[in-house]
Design a protein around this motif. Structure first.
Motif, short mmCIF file in Angstrom:
data_model
loop_
_atom_site.label_atom_id
_atom_site.label_comp_id
_atom_site.label_asym_id
_atom_site.label_seq_id
_atom_site.Cartn_x
_atom_site.Cartn_y
_atom_site.Cartn_z
N TYR A 311 0.85 -1.18 0.00
CA TYR A 311 0.00 0.00 0.00
C TYR A 311 0.89 1.24 0.00
O TYR A 311 1.85 1.31 0.77
N PRO A 312 0.60 2.22 -0.86
CA PRO A 312 1.57 3.30 -1.07
C PRO A 312 1.62 4.36 0.02
O PRO A 312 2.50 5.21 0.00
N PHE A 313 0.68 4.33 0.96
CA PHE A 313 0.67 5.32 2.02
C PHE A 313 1.15 4.68 3.33
O PHE A 313 0.95 3.48 3.55
N PRO A 314 1.73 5.47 4.23
CA PRO A 314 2.14 4.91 5.53
C PRO A 314 0.99 4.83 6.53
O PRO A 314 1.18 4.32 7.63
N LYS A 315 -0.18 5.37 6.17
CA LYS A 315 -1.30 5.34 7.13
C LYS A 315 -2.61 5.17 6.40
O LYS A 315 -2.77 5.49 5.22
N LEU A 316 -3.60 4.67 7.14
CA LEU A 316 -4.97 4.57 6.63
C LEU A 316 -5.90 4.84 7.80
O LEU A 316 -5.87 4.11 8.81
N ASP A 317 -6.72 5.87 7.68
CA ASP A 317 -7.72 6.19 8.70
C ASP A 317 -9.10 5.75 8.20
O ASP A 317 -9.49 6.08 7.08
N CYS A 318 -9.81 5.03 9.04
CA CYS A 318 -11.18 4.60 8.72
C CYS A 318 -12.11 5.10 9.83
O CYS A 318 -11.88 4.81 11.01
N LEU A 319 -13.14 5.83 9.43
CA LEU A 319 -14.03 6.45 10.40
C LEU A 319 -15.44 5.90 10.29
O LEU A 319 -15.95 5.68 9.19
N ALA A 320 -16.07 5.69 11.44
CA ALA A 320 -17.49 5.32 11.52
C ALA A 320 -18.27 6.59 11.86
O ALA A 320 -18.16 7.10 12.98
N LEU A 321 -19.03 7.10 10.89
CA LEU A 321 -19.69 8.39 11.06
C LEU A 321 -21.16 8.22 11.46
O LEU A 321 -21.92 7.57 10.75
N PRO A 322 -21.57 8.83 12.56
CA PRO A 322 -23.01 8.84 12.88
C PRO A 322 -23.75 9.77 11.92
O PRO A 322 -23.22 10.80 11.50
N ASN A 323 -24.95 9.38 11.56
CA ASN A 323 -25.82 10.19 10.69
C ASN A 323 -25.25 10.39 9.28
O ASN A 323 -25.66 11.30 8.57
#
Length: 934
Positions: A311-323
């Motif tokens: 994977y080409p990025f050093p990070k991956l953020d995954c968010l669980a969004l209400p509404n």
């Protein structure tokens, strides 16, 4: 100087090379999105990079920002045209030249200092999201400049589009807390900042986000630094690392106070790259996301292995969004936004799908929306691949690909596929293309398939591609691996499937004397009459993969031969006359196969032997059953032969094999329910399903698979429809609690699964109770509850008096508790069974004059009534009834005249089918019921 000049022009050169490639595409893909007709930006000026600053004000519902775009002239012009939403307020526009054009360079080798460019005029194009900057003079090819635009915009509140805000309530403090997020796919970046908002313009971004100190800002790349904001100590600027080249729709912006946990993949031995995965959620919900990080890491490992690259990025953020209200997650590069229910669910395909788009969409991007179609299909295929790998064989992924195969078979076998629905057309075309990828994986072999995709990604990473690039890479790899004849190309094979709104059926007629077979291809048509124009012109490249009974080997999927858009071929050296063959096992290609009766009978006998039945894999068992009854339904196969293929089900317990059975019961049951044969068919259904249901048990078992639960649910539904007494007793017991409640209009405590059996098989009192609940339905309750109740009240009964009473109340008495939409819904629901549409026809005939006056100014209801009352008959008796009404009332049908004329044509076709097939079905059922002592 020349080398420096080349570096400056490199983005422009790459872009122009890709534009030139437009003329080289051999497959003109169907548009996957309405944007295919969107106006294209002029190509005189293109972007090289962006520097974007955004400051959102969540409490106020607006934002402000600045974008600096480095641009290059590729053609002489005095205008710069870019996208900007009309609602975006442009506060200031500056243009600064910092590199001369070719003409200036010839006069002087000394670089020019940054020089302001005089802006003559700035205009917004009416009714288009375009901003045109008119300069004081023309600039030539090679000129480099920077556009600086300051702007203000509004945060979207009611939709999760563009740059939007939503809030949640903190359970501890009861405080309303806002968060900011962006969803820019497919072309919504223009709502947030002025830009060249087309997927082909892939350039680096340098992003800075302003936030209050108590909040956290996230973007595509890791945080580089934080700086204080002048004159406002409670705010800071977060500056993020420069991104790789990417399209505007993958820009990601989030400001929130969510909690998070880190899953650092450097601790995983299996992963060689160091990737920090963070999962974010509101503090109250973060504990529900415990497994999400593990799924993400495992999915990432599978995809890295598939692509042969980290994977080409050093990070991956995954968010669980209400509404969060968008229909699909926002797959920004390095920053993915999910609904809470999606990221926290037990299923894995939501996560797998968005990770696939990190490569196919962000890393390699379709040049234009016409190519998004093939990209979407490949992404869906890899989502299934990843999900199945994650499940490790413990459960099949959403019954893939069987369920979607059935749906496109039904759609493409219609006389007029898709109707007027563009959405259905796009989805079925994408599904078909996904199945083409699956076919290639089988016929070329998985090593060739993976190596081709790895080469494609290596060539196109950080760039854009056309749909044809994928097929060309497959061709090159397959030829190199020696698995494709040099005279063949995957481009041509794929085109034969993608460019047709049809599918083939392959007829296999064996010559048992000389062990040969004639294989013939034609258009698969299920819906009658089979009078599709130009069907003789349709030809496909079809892989003939063959399994022989004398050499059962389902691991070898290499085609015996390809039908190279040939109408007919002959294959030789087949097994002896007492051994079956199977063509297209495991549904390798999306086409049904019609054998001669002898081969069908050998297959039925083999499957009926429980000792050897499972040597044929379950997907192939399901295919054989599905092909048999669908080809019989289409009029291509004797129904006795097709019903013989169901005999093995007495032993079958895999839900994949049962799936086509439930569809068969529904389709055939509806077709014959106006005849006496239907009662015998219901007895057959009860005999077929009762042992299965009793073995599964009435209640779910702890830890059971989704497939077993699905099988129990489906068998129960169809047993109830067929009059299975324990089911009816259970439904009535549940319904009785509602009838005995003190205030039955407060709510419906009965599960939906019980309502239809009660209205169909229950007492008059129970049905009347349901009618009163609709009449007295409180306005405070959800309207969809009333709609469901009305649907079942009208569509489930088999007693004519119930239906007639409902029609009297709603049509003749014009009861004020029922709207025109209710009446329209009732007419529609009555087409589901012979009792419904026959009673409706008799009601229309008896009350013609009154109804005609009632609906005189309501043509939509009149047309709906005539359609529902006349078009669904399938027997000679029904044809006689409709014909007599047509002759008697000729000239009185008004706007519905075309409806009844079309109905008569269709009923003639259905009557022909009934005359040919009902006697065959009845004879088979008589023998089956006799053997089973019924």
């Amino acid at each position: 100087m020349a080398a420096k000049k080349l570096l400056l022009l490199l983005p422009a050169v790459l872009f122009l090379l890709e534009v030139d490639a437009l003329g080289k595409r051999s497959i003109d893909l169907i548009a996957a999105h309405g944007l295919i007709s969107d106006g294209r930006l002029p190509r005189e000026v293109i972007p090289n990079r962006y520097k974007l600053e955004i400051q959102p004000f969540p409490n106020d519902g607006n934002f402000k920002g600045t974008v600096k775009i480095n641009i290059t002239w590729v053609e002489r012009t005095d205008e710069i045209t870019l996208h900007a939403d009309p609602a975006l307020e442009i506060v200031e526009t500056l243009v600064t030249q910092f590199a001369p054009d070719d003409e200036t360079e010839k006069l002087s080798s000394t670089p020019l200092p940054p020089t302001p460019v005089a802006v003559k005029e700035i205009t917004k194009t009416p009714k288009k999201p375009l901003l045109v900057i008119k300069l004081d003079k023309e600039y030539g090819q090679g000129t480099q400049a920077q556009i600086t635009l300051r702007f203000n915009g509004k945060l979207f509140n009611d939709t999760s589009e563009g740059l939007f805000r939503h809030f949640y309530i903190d359970s501890k403090t009861n405080e309303k807390k806002w968060y900011i997020a962006s969803h820019l796919r497919p072309n919504l970046a223009r709502r947030v900042f002025p830009c060249f908002d087309e997927p082909a313009y892939k350039v680096p971004f340098e992003i800075s986000i302003a936030r209050q100190r108590k909040m956290v800002a996230l973007s595509n790349t890791p945080l580089k630094s934080t700086s204080n904001m002048d004159k406002n100590p409670s705010w800071v600027w977060d500056h993020f690392d420069e991104t790789p080249p990417m399209s505007t729709f993958t820009v990601g912006i989030v400001v929130t106070d969510f909690a998070s946990y880190i899953y650092n993949t450097s601790t995983e031995d299996a992963l060689k790259c160091v990737l920090q995965v963070k999962v974010w959620g509101r503090p109250d919900y973060i504990s529900s996301l415990e497994d999400a990080g593990k799924k993400i890491v495992k999915s990432m490992k599978i995809l890295e292995d598939f692509w042969g690259t980290s994977y080409p990025f050093p990070k991956l953020d995954c968010l669980a969004l209400p509404n969060y209200q968008a229909t699909r997650p926002a797959d920004n590069w390095g920053l993915i936004l999910f609904k809470e229910s999606e990221l926290g669910s037990k299923t894995t395909w939501h996560i797998a799908q968005e990770l696939v788009y990190q490569w196919l969409g962000a890393m390699a991007t379709p040049f234009w929306w016409s190519d998004a179609h093939v990209n979407h299909a490949l992404a869906r295929y890899l989502t299934a691949y990843t999900t199945i790998q994650l499940l490790d064989g413990t459960e099949n992924y959403n019954n893939w690909p069987i369920t979607m195969l059935y749906s496109i078979y039904y759609e493409f076998s219609k006389r007029y596929p898709h109707g007027k629905s563009t959405a259905i057309k796009q989805d079925s075309a994408s599904t078909k293309t996904e199945l083409v990828f699956r076919m290639l994986n089988y016929t070329l072999g998985e090593p060739t398939f993976k190596h081709a995709m790895q080469k494609f990604m290596a060539d196109r990473q950080f760039k854009t591609f056309f749909g044809d690039d994928i097929w060309s890479t497959f061709t090159e790899q397959a030829r190199n691996d020696g698995v494709l004849d040099p005279s063949m190309s995957i481009n041509e094979i794929a085109a034969s499937w993608i460019t047709k709104d049809r599918l083939p059926v392959v007829n296999v007629t064996r010559n048992y004397q000389d062990n040969t077979a004639t294989i013939h291809q034609r258009v698969y048509l299920r819906e009658r009459p089979h009078d599709v124009p130009d069907q003789e012109k349709f030809l496909w490249w079809i892989p003939i993969v063959m399994i022989r009974q004398d050499k059962l080997n389902f691991t070898n999927s290499t085609p015996t031969v390809w039908m190279k858009k040939e109408r007919q071929i002959t294959v030789t050296d087949l097994p002896k006359s007492n051994k079956f063959i199977i063509i297209n096992p495991e549904e390798i290609g999306p086409f049904p196969v019609l054998y001669d009766n002898d081969n069908w009978n050998m297959l039925a006998q083999y499957l009926a032997d429980n000792k050897v039945r499972t040597t044929i894999p379950v997907n192939t068992r399901a295919k054989l059953l599905h092909d048999a009854w669908n080809l019989a339904y289409a009029g291509d196969l004797c129904f006795g032969t097709a019903l013989n293929m169901t005999l093995f089900l007495r032993y079958e317990r895999d839900y994949i094999a049962w799936d086509p059975v439930f569809t068969m019961i529904d389709h055939i049951g509806r077709h014959i329910d106006s005849s006496e044969v239907h009662k015998k068919f219901q007895s057959y259904v009860r005999l077929l399903l009762t042992p299965l249901y009793e073995e599964l048990g009435n209640e779910p078992q702890e830890g059971e698979s989704d497939g077993r639960a699905h099988l129990r649910s489906s068998s129960k539904v169809f047993l109830c429809q067929a009059g299975y007494k324990p089911c009816i007793d259970e439904a009535q017991a549940a319904f009785r609690k509602w009838m005995e409640s003190d205030n039955p209009d407060e709510g419906n405590p009965v599960a939906n699964q019980y309502i239809c059996p009660v209205f169909k098989w229950g007492t008059n009192e129970e049905w009347d109770f349901g009618l009163q609940r609709i009449i007295k339905f409180p306005a405070t309750r959800k309207a969809n509850e009333r709609t469901y109740l009305l649907k079942t009240l009208a569509g489930c009964p088999i007693d004519a008096w119930k239906i007639e009473k409902l029609l009297n109340i709603t049509v003749l008495e014009e009861n004020g508790n029922f709207t025109d939409n209710d009446v329209y819904l009732i007419f529609s629901m009555l087409t589901g069974g012979a009792s419904g549409y026959t009673t409706l026809f008799n009601f229309l005939e008896k009350n013609w004059d009154v109804i005609k006056v009632r609906f005189e100014n309501k043509p939509h209801l009149w047309n709906s009534l005539i359609t529902s009352a006349t078009t669904v008959f399938k027997t000679q008796e029904g044809l006689d009834m409709v014909s007599e009404l047509y002759l008697e009332k000729q000239g009185e049908f008004g706007t519905a005249d075309f409806v009844i004329e079309k109905a008569l044509k269709n009923i003639k076709e259905e009557t022909k089918w009934s005359n040919e097939n009902l006697p065959v079905i009845e004879r088979w059922l008589d023998d089956y019921l006799k053997i089973n002592d019924v």
